[in-house]
Design an enzyme around this catalytic site. Structure first.
Site, PDB file in Angstrom:
ATOM      1  N   THR A  58      -5.799   5.568   7.983  1.00 44.21           N
ATOM      2  CA  THR A  58      -7.100   6.248   8.005  1.00 44.21           C
ATOM      3  C   THR A  58      -7.855   5.809   9.252  1.00 44.21           C
ATOM      4  OG1 THR A  58      -7.060   6.239   5.610  1.00 44.21           O
ATOM      5  CG2 THR A  58      -9.206   6.616   6.662  1.00 44.21           C
ATOM      6  N   VAL A 106       0.870   2.076   1.564  1.00 45.15           N
ATOM      7  CA  VAL A 106       0.988   3.459   2.032  1.00 45.15           C
ATOM      8  C   VAL A 106       2.332   3.682   2.744  1.00 45.15           C
ATOM      9  CG1 VAL A 106       0.033   5.147   3.644  1.00 45.15           C
ATOM     10  CG2 VAL A 106      -1.497   3.791   2.203  1.00 45.15           C
ATOM     11  N   GLY A 163     -13.675   0.225  -6.366  1.00 45.26           N
ATOM     12  CA  GLY A 163     -13.197  -0.740  -5.367  1.00 45.26           C
ATOM     13  C   GLY A 163     -11.863  -0.298  -4.813  1.00 45.26           C
ATOM     14  N   PHE A 165     -11.959  12.098 -12.943  1.00 40.38           N
ATOM     15  CA  PHE A 165     -12.705  11.162 -12.093  1.00 40.38           C
ATOM     16  C   PHE A 165     -14.163  11.011 -12.521  1.00 40.38           C
ATOM     17  CE2 PHE A 165     -12.386   8.777  -8.108  1.00 40.38           C
ATOM     18  CZ  PHE A 165     -11.032   8.485  -8.141  1.00 40.38           C
ATOM     19  N   LEU A 166     -14.359  10.917 -13.822  1.00 42.64           N
ATOM     20  CA  LEU A 166     -15.712  10.747 -14.369  1.00 42.64           C
ATOM     21  C   LEU A 166     -15.719   9.592 -15.355  1.00 42.64           C
ATOM     22  CD1 LEU A 166     -17.162  14.308 -15.216  1.00 42.64           C
ATOM     23  CD2 LEU A 166     -17.893  12.755 -13.416  1.00 42.64           C
ATOM     24  N   ASN A 191     -12.519  10.922   0.258  1.00 39.48           N
ATOM     25  CA  ASN A 191     -12.739   9.620  -0.383  1.00 39.48           C
ATOM     26  C   ASN A 191     -14.224   9.352  -0.609  1.00 39.48           C
ATOM     27  OD1 ASN A 191     -10.138   8.930  -0.847  1.00 39.48           O
ATOM     28  ND2 ASN A 191     -10.004   7.299   0.670  1.00 39.48           N
ATOM     29  N   CYS A 207      -9.385   1.377  -0.286  1.00 35.91           N
ATOM     30  CA  CYS A 207      -9.823   2.575   0.442  1.00 35.91           C
ATOM     31  C   CYS A 207     -11.307   2.904   0.299  1.00 35.91           C
ATOM     32  CB  CYS A 207      -8.983   3.771   0.009  1.00 35.91           C
ATOM     33  SG  CYS A 207      -7.327   3.716   0.717  1.00 35.91           S
ATOM     34  N   LYS A 252      -9.880  13.301   5.311  1.00 37.83           N
ATOM     35  CA  LYS A 252      -9.568  12.070   4.570  1.00 37.83           C
ATOM     36  C   LYS A 252     -10.836  11.324   4.179  1.00 37.83           C
ATOM     37  CE  LYS A 252      -7.870   8.432   2.872  1.00 37.83           C
ATOM     38  NZ  LYS A 252      -6.732   7.584   2.977  1.00 37.83           N
ATOM     39  N   GLU A 272      -3.144  10.221   4.125  1.00 35.26           N
ATOM     40  CA  GLU A 272      -2.541   9.999   2.796  1.00 35.26           C
ATOM     41  C   GLU A 272      -3.614  10.111   1.727  1.00 35.26           C
ATOM     42  OE1 GLU A 272      -3.261   7.123   0.882  1.00 35.26           O
ATOM     43  OE2 GLU A 272      -4.449   6.014   2.351  1.00 35.26           O
TER      44      GLU A 272
END
Ligand code: UDX
Ligand code: UDX
Length: 426
Positions: free
Chosen positions: A123, A12, A254, A246-247, A205, A257, A201, A148
């Protein structure tokens, strides 16, 4: 142009330092790791991240970016902004461990310039920014939160073309000063208080992780019910309220984050007496997804892994990174080894620490050599380019498990059996 120090040059911090320098600021990166600092000074990236090394060279040459391992040098640099990007790992209870962050803040408290801003990019649990502001003991130094949202592998692009930039502070003037650093970036800019920014954040996530757990559960159900998982997810995603990104089903989510942040959010929610059972279930679902792949490989090996050789393609937590932190592939590897298998792995860039029963090979075919089962656990595009005939020739029995759904359909005619995650076995 502003003077900015970036403390902590991991995945990051380094992307942030390079990105801010590319935006035209004068940036000094600090890290306690001497080897990392010397490497960076020579223009070499310590991590595999698309576009990072190419950008480094030019910025060092033009003197927009420099690196140091000395806090005295940071002090002399007189930064107006200090970005804090050190790790906030998870402790034994799952909560975020702030030992490193607190120690860095206490050191910076002694050297920060009057009117400067500590920008927390690490985070951190909701309330941390305010606690830092309270304990800083400097009324002339301000605190802001600027989370981020960088995906490894596309971190530079995500920095320059973000979906949004979030800055939180108890003082709107301070938040505005931080947002102004990103003036050249055309993206929605959100100014909040410290707590909202910190929670955004975690919420983002955790939501993405929940979505993936749901995706993987639907893939498992499709497999059992003879539904076509691609069609199911595509048909679902075409609803604009859901969206198609994102499917992608896989062996579990993993990385550095999602696992850490979901556990930390569960701990935060409990602390505030406002639990998040959906996130808790998403974590349990992910553990089940990892176990499903172990079971599938065990079945393909004939039900018993003792003295079986399993070839694994991909140990990174996803493609286009060398990061193995909380990699589902490595969790699967460890589980296979504990059940008696010998694992022979290949990854284009990632390297895993030595462990008994595990050997890393230099090419995909060497990885497959003599194996009873080949499991594809990371979606590196190069795996789909390997000749299935050569794989079949190299393996002992050419049984294949594709947990990332990336091998071409044509493989079926060339290997003895192929099982694809999410699909009923034929
Ligand atoms: C980290 C956090 O883990 C994450 O929660 C947050 O969102 C962003 O920062 P990452 O960059 O992946 O993510 O961490 P890591 O690669 O571990 O880098 C941390 C760096 O800080 C390392 O280079 C380490 O040497 C450095 N560091 C650590 C310091 O400079 N000072 C210290 O006291 C400790
Ligand atoms: C994540 C966040 O996406 C990013 O905004 C930032 O907060 C840091 O954490 P990163 O960990 O780099 O980024 O990876 P990401 O691309 O989000 O993938 C996380 C995991 O989900 C990986 O294991 C990946 O393989 C998996 N994944 C992702 C899927 O299984 N299917 C998908 O469709 C997407």
């Amino acid at each position: 142009m502003k003077q900015i120090a970036v403390v902590g040059l991991g995945y990051v911090g380094l992307t942030t330092a390079v990105g801010l320098a590319q935006l035209g600021h004068q940036v000094l990166g600090f890290d306690v790791d001497d080897a990392k600092v010397s490497k960076l000074g020579a223009g070499e990236s310590p991590i595999y991240e698309n576009g990072l090394e190419a950008a480094l060279e030019g910025l060092i040459h033009s003197k927009a970016l420099d690196f140091t391992n000395s806090l005295d040098v940071v002090e002399d640099f007189k930064p107006e902004f200090i970005f804090i990007c050190v790790s906030t790992p998870q402790d034994d209870s799952g909560a975020a461990d702030l030992t490193i962050l607190n120690s860095v803040v206490s050191q910076l408290a002694g050297i920060a310039e009057p009117n400067s801003i500590l920008v927390i990019k690490s985070t951190v649990p909701v309330g941390t920014g305010q606690t830092i502001a309270n304990t800083l003991n400097r009324t002339d130094v301000f605190v802001a939160s600027n989370p981020e949202f960088l995906r490894e592998g596309t971190a530079m692009k995500d920095f320059m073309e973000p979906d949004r930039i979030v800055v939180g502070s108890s003082n709107p003037e301070v938040a505005k000063r931080v947002l102004d650093l990103y003036e050249a970036i055309d993206a929605p800019k959100l100014q909040t208080n410290l707590e909202s920014s910190e929670l955004i954040k975690y919420a983002a996530n955790a939501y993405l992780a929940m979505r993936l757990s749901f995706t993987n559960d639907i893939a498992a159900l499709s497999e059992k019910s003879n539904a076509n998982v691609d069609q199911v997810l595509h048909g679902m995603g075409l609803d604009k309220r859901i969206g198609t990104a994102f499917l992608k089903p896989g062996p579990g989510w993993g990385g550095s984050c999602f696992p850490k942040d979901t556990n930390a959010l569960v701990a935060i929610a409990k602390e505030f007496g406002s639990p998040l059972p959906l996130v808790e279930t998403a974590i349990a679902s992910n553990n089940a997804a990892i176990a499903r792949s172990v079971n599938a490989i065990t079945e393909l090996a004939g039900g018993d892994l003792a003295n079986k050789k399993v070839a694994v393609w991909g140990i990174a937590f996803k493609a286009n990174t060398d990061d193995i932190r909380d990699s589902p592939a490595l969790k699967i590897v460890d589980s296979l080894i504990s059940k008696g298998a010998e694992v022979q792995a290949y990854d284009p860039v990632a390297v895993a620490p030595d462990r008994a029963g595990f050997v890393l090979k230099g090419t995909a075919l060497e990885g497959a050599a003599g194996a009873d089962v080949l499991a594809v656990l990371t979606e590196w595009p190069e795996f789909a380019e390997v000749s299935p005939d050569k794989v079949a020739e190299a393996m002992r029995t050419s049984v294949v498990y594709d947990a990332r759904r990336i091998l071409p359909k044509s493989w079926r005619a060339h290997v003895s059996f192929i099982k694809v995650l999410g699909e009923a076995s034929e």
